[in-house]
Enzyme design. Structure first.
Site, PDB file in Angstrom:
ATOM      1  N   ALA A   1       0.893  -1.217  -0.203  1.00 27.31           N
ATOM      2  CA  ALA A   1       0.086   0.069   0.074  1.00 27.31           C
ATOM      3  C   ALA A   1       0.999   1.172  -0.001  1.00 27.31           C
ATOM      4  CB  ALA A   1      -0.942  -0.028   1.315  1.00 27.31           C
ATOM      5  N   LYS A   2       0.231   2.234  -0.217  1.00 28.14           N
ATOM      6  CA  LYS A   2       1.060   3.736   0.037  1.00 28.14           C
ATOM      7  C   LYS A   2       1.870   3.870   1.125  1.00 28.14           C
ATOM      8  CE  LYS A   2      -0.590   6.002  -3.657  1.00 28.14           C
ATOM      9  NZ  LYS A   2      -0.915   7.355  -4.576  1.00 28.14           N
ATOM     10  N   ARG A   3       1.293   3.198   2.251  1.00 27.77           N
ATOM     11  CA  ARG A   3       2.164   3.628   3.491  1.00 27.77           C
ATOM     12  C   ARG A   3       3.388   2.849   3.478  1.00 27.77           C
ATOM     13  NH1 ARG A   3       1.139  -1.094   6.548  1.00 27.77           N
ATOM     14  NH2 ARG A   3      -0.895  -2.230   5.413  1.00 27.77           N
TER      15      ARG A   3
END
Ligand code: GLU
Length: 478
Positions: free
Chosen positions: A249-251
């Site tokens: 994911a983006k994180r």
């Protein structure tokens, strides 16, 4: 030459709910590589029947991302929202044959049912109350304007077995299968109905999709059976995980595909990175061109276990692909990032930066000094540690004088002269070169200094040395 199998037709079927992310791009790429390697077709289908999650502009972004990654599709993309009537008709056919039924349960009743199931620690699924409604009554109620959904009538016993090309043989007990919704009360199909109708109509030979759909796959097989259509082959792709073993994911630092373009990544590097998420050619080779990927790709070599994404590898790959470009190619890719510089002026500078770039975005800062004078100097950068401003101004002045007097302007003569000067001044070459570097380029990290001095030309270099020296003599502003 790969074996040609023109009956291979695969598709990438994104839902236009946002940008093209790495996971979606990986699904698209595996479909694309398989199609091209087999001499088959790669199609695009926009699954936009979930109107609540639809995002305007998303289809365009996804298409732009695919194009940027070098994936071109055959035929005009099929857009599901334009085909509502076709799905309604398909659902009606299933109702008539008994493979599906109308469900008139209200949202409130369904919510109560689920709450009770939760309280009993049972799996939440439809209790099939409306399955018992006789067809003529169902027709009458629908004609009377009562709201309904259409549900697939799952077999109540037996098993369904899927031979997945990646996950192997997967057998499900039919009694565990929910009578899921095929057509919603707004007349739009769910994914389940729409994908089956479309994959049949598009003559899709292999469904290559994320393994989030594996639990629904038996219902999908049964749906093909209910329609009396031969099912395509299925290949479910393993999850892509970040370093913490949670879905990427983006994180984790993952960007959307077009954000990688903005950040100065090469599409070749991104393609290579995603190709290896769950697949490998089974050899030591780890940097492959698109043509090589096409040649080597095979569904058999896709792994069933989750793929671990290491984003540092993408940075490394990007550097590798930058080094593999010719100077002309690299200049052409930088042109849009440095619009004020003619591409022919960039070309000869490429050997100076090619080995150092990790992304294309680093190039404008590295190269700016070839085209612009530094606009200001920071004394703490200009003056080497342990020296003072006056001595540095003096050193820069002497360098200007010495270089001005040079008759031959070659890297060798420049280097010899400057090393001689350092010795005369009693400075280390390191200190002198750092002061010169900042004076000439305005930066502490640059392409090789002597080479840069030689390319900038004597007038520019001497002018900048004078200005930098001057900045040290002027009182600091304020
Ligand atoms: N629209 C579905 C998704 O984005 C497509 C799944 C499929 O390829 O059939 O997950």
């Amino acid at each position: 030459m790969a074996q040609v199998n023109s009956t291979v037709r695969v598709r990438y079927a994104p839902s236009p709910t946002g940008a093209l992310h790495l996971g979606g791009a990986r699904t698209a790429l595996f479909n694309y590589l398989f199609a091209r390697g087999q001499g088959g077709q790669f199609l695009l289908r926009i699954e936009d029947t979930d109107r609540a999650r639809f995002k305007p502009g998303s289809q365009e972004q996804i298409e732009e991302g695919l194009h940027w990654l070098g994936m071109n599709w055959d035929e005009t993309p099929l857009v599901q929202s334009e085909r509502k009537g076709i799905y309604e008709k398909a659902a009606a056919g299933l109702i008539a044959s008994g493979a599906a039924y109308r469900c008139f349960c209200t949202p409130l009743r369904l919510e109560q049912m689920r709450a009770e199931q939760r309280a009993r620690h049972e799996p939440e699924r439809y209790d099939r109350r409306c399955r018992a409604i006789p067809l003529d009554e169902s027709e009458r109620r629908a004609a009377g304007g009562e709201r309904f959904v259409v549900r697939q009538a799952m077999p109540l016993e037996g098993t369904t077995t899927l031979q997945d090309l990646v996950m192997g043989t997967v057998t499900f007990r039919n009694e565990t299968l929910d009578d899921h919704v095929l057509l919603k009360s707004d007349g739009f199909p769910t994914y389940h109905l729409a994908f089956a109708v479309d994959d049949h109509e598009m003559r899709i030979s292999h469904i290559i999709r994320g393994d989030g759909w594996l639990p629904s796959a038996p219902k999908h097989l049964l749906l093909f059976q209910a329609f009396n259509w031969p099912p395509p082959a299925f290949a479910h792709l393993p999850l892509v995980l970040g370093p913490d073993k949670k879905p990427l994911a983006k994180r984790h630092g993952a960007k959307d595909v077009l954000e990688y373009r903005e950040a100065g990544y090469l599409p070749e590097a991104v393609d290579n990175f995603i190709a290896f998420l769950g697949w490998s050619p089974g050899t030591e080779e780890d940097i492959l061109t698109m043509d090589q990927l096409i040649e080597k790709f095979s569904i058999e070599k896709i792994q069933a276990s989750p793929a671990m994404a290491n984003l540092e590898r993408l940075d490394w790959l990007n550097g590798q692909f930058i080094r593999r470009l010719t100077a002309d190619e690299l200049a052409a890719r930088l042109a849009a990032r440095m619009p004020q510089v003619p591409v022919d002026s960039l070309k000869p500078l490429m050997p100076l930066v090619q080995e150092r770039l990790r992304t294309l975005n680093e190039a404008p800062d590295m190269l700016r000094f070839f085209f612009e004078n530094p606009d200001s100097y920071r004394p703490e950068q200009l003056v080497p540690k342990g020296r003072d401003a006056a001595a540095t101004a003096q050193a820069l002045a002497e360098a200007a004088t010495t270089l001005r007097a040079l008759t031959s302007w070659t890297p060798e003569s420049i280097e010899t002269t400057l090393r001689g000067l350092a010795e005369r001044l009693g400075w280390s070459s390191k200190d002198l070169f750092m002061a010169l570097r900042v004076a000439i380029t305005g930066r502490t990290v640059t392409p090789p200094l002597i080479e840069s001095i030689s390319r900038l030309g004597k007038d520019t270099v001497v002018g900048r040395l004078d200005r930098a020296g001057q900045s040290l003599r002027e009182p600091a502003p304020g």
